[in-house]
Design an enzyme around this catalytic site. Structure first.
Site, PDB file in Angstrom:
ATOM      1  N   THR A 103     -33.585  36.545 -21.817  1.00  0.00           N
ATOM      2  CA  THR A 103     -34.940  37.060 -21.676  1.00  0.00           C
ATOM      3  C   THR A 103     -35.576  36.497 -20.411  1.00  0.00           C
ATOM      4  O   THR A 103     -34.904  35.875 -19.581  1.00  0.00           O
ATOM      5  CB  THR A 103     -35.749  36.833 -22.987  1.00  0.00           C
ATOM      6  OG1 THR A 103     -36.989  37.499 -22.853  1.00  0.00           O
ATOM      7  CG2 THR A 103     -35.987  35.366 -23.298  1.00  0.00           C
ATOM      8  N   LYS A 128     -33.424  38.075 -16.853  1.00  0.00           N
ATOM      9  CA  LYS A 128     -32.776  39.359 -17.156  1.00  0.00           C
ATOM     10  C   LYS A 128     -32.177  40.065 -15.938  1.00  0.00           C
ATOM     11  O   LYS A 128     -31.181  40.760 -16.041  1.00  0.00           O
ATOM     12  CB  LYS A 128     -33.791  40.314 -17.784  1.00  0.00           C
ATOM     13  CG  LYS A 128     -34.066  40.066 -19.232  1.00  0.00           C
ATOM     14  CD  LYS A 128     -34.984  41.161 -19.738  1.00  0.00           C
ATOM     15  CE  LYS A 128     -35.288  40.954 -21.197  1.00  0.00           C
ATOM     16  NZ  LYS A 128     -35.985  42.085 -21.782  1.00  0.00           N
ATOM     17  N   ALA A 141     -44.897  49.400 -13.754  1.00  0.00           N
ATOM     18  CA  ALA A 141     -43.665  49.837 -13.079  1.00  0.00           C
ATOM     19  C   ALA A 141     -42.787  48.639 -12.753  1.00  0.00           C
ATOM     20  O   ALA A 141     -42.102  48.607 -11.730  1.00  0.00           O
ATOM     21  CB  ALA A 141     -44.032  50.613 -11.816  1.00  0.00           C
ATOM     22  N   ALA A 193     -39.944  45.894 -17.436  1.00  0.00           N
ATOM     23  CA  ALA A 193     -40.068  46.451 -18.788  1.00  0.00           C
ATOM     24  C   ALA A 193     -40.165  47.973 -18.731  1.00  0.00           C
ATOM     25  O   ALA A 193     -39.541  48.673 -19.535  1.00  0.00           O
ATOM     26  CB  ALA A 193     -41.298  45.862 -19.476  1.00  0.00           C
TER      27      ALA A 193
END
Ligand code: ATR
Length: 274
Positions: A67, A71, A133, A136
């Site tokens: 996480t 990532k 944007a 995620a």
């Protein structure tokens, strides 16, 4: 069997990580499906996380979730990467095969869509407005386009929304739209994919665009309603959801990658509610 006698074969790596619910979810799955293995959270150092993850696998780790803020950075350590992780531009799940061969995957997008389907919040051809944007937002574009939704993406820094809409055009209908050109009731569902809920600050959407007909979904979750959820409710929204279902479903897809069993998500939902 007590946790202490189980092997720590699975882990989530992040920094910070104390808030993570992934151990509760995965340990529920392991217990339920009879695996005597344990899932722990590991706060990796920002400078040395690659070595820390590699060392975990060398010592017997079988799988990991990754996480924030790692990532996008773990591509380097995987021997192979799934198509969905490549398109999402980030890896949230690693599976170890024989001889320390590491596969990098991303289950965020498919977990998000599974949750929307499970909660009956989405249909083909829906107009979906995405706020944000960053990573995620990027992670959910392909599954939504493949499902044949029309995506409208807006962002504080508009050039990033334009960049993503250009990049994902080949997968379906996606348009970047400046915040001041958003129109009321043009969208069936509005997704908050900004990090505003993490920092507890006001989201992008102007209050006069909130409507009781529209679904509002915050990809973030917390014990209490997020700033975005409160903001929507205060301004008249009736259908407001947080990202706990997405978290559970991405975990279920990771578990499936590791164990080839798709777990019952409803049960873990009830367990977390308690
Ligand atoms: P994540 O991986 O969580 O998506 P990220 O890639 O850093 O994190 O992206 C954060 C997103 O939240 C971006 O879209 C960001 O907008 P900018 O591109 O303009 O930075 C958005 N964001 C963060 N704070 C915000 C705020 N206070 N108001 C509006 N948007 C915000």
């Amino acid at each position: 069997m007590k946790n202490a006698s189980k092997k720590n074969c699975y882990a989530v790596f992040g920094n910070p990580i104390s808030h993570s619910k992934s151990p509760e979810i995965h340990n529920f799955f392991f217990k339920k499906y009879g695996f005597h293995e344990n899932y722990v959270k590991i706060c990796a150092s920002k400078e040395n996380f690659i070595n820390e993850i590699l060392s975990f696998f060398q010592k017997g780790g079988k799988g990991a979730n990754i996480t924030l803020p790692f990532k996008e950075k773990v591509f380097l350590l995987c021997n192979s990467i799934t198509k969905r992780a490549r398109i999402a531009g980030s890896i949230n799940t690693i599976k170890k095969y024989d001889k320390n061969f590491l596969l990098g995957d991303n289950t965020d997008g498919v977990g998000f869509l599974s949750d929307l389907l499970f909660q009956n919040l989405i249909k083909k051809n829906f107009n979906v407005l995405i706020l944000g944007a960053g990573g995620a937002a990027r992670g959910i574009l392909h599954p939504l386009l493949e499902f044949e939704c029309n995506i409208y993406i807006t962002n504080r820094t508009f050039s990033k929304a334009q960049y993503l809409s250009k990049k994902f055009k080949k997968f379906g209908n996606i348009f970047s739209i400046p915040i001041n050109q958003l129109k009321k009731n043009n969208y069936h569902i509005v997704i908050n994919a900004t990090s505003t809920s993490v920092f507890n600050v006001c989201p992008l959407i102007p209050s006069n665009l909130i409507s009781k007909e529209v679904i509002y979904y915050d990809m973030f979750y917390g014990k209490k309603d997020t700033f975005f959820m409160n903001f929507c409710k205060k301004n008249g929204a009736k259908k407001v959801f947080n990202g706990i279902g997405m978290l559970i479903n991405q975990a279920a897809h990771s578990f499936f990658l590791w164990k080839k069993i798709f777990p019952n998500t409803k049960e873990v939902f009830n367990f977390l509610e308690k």
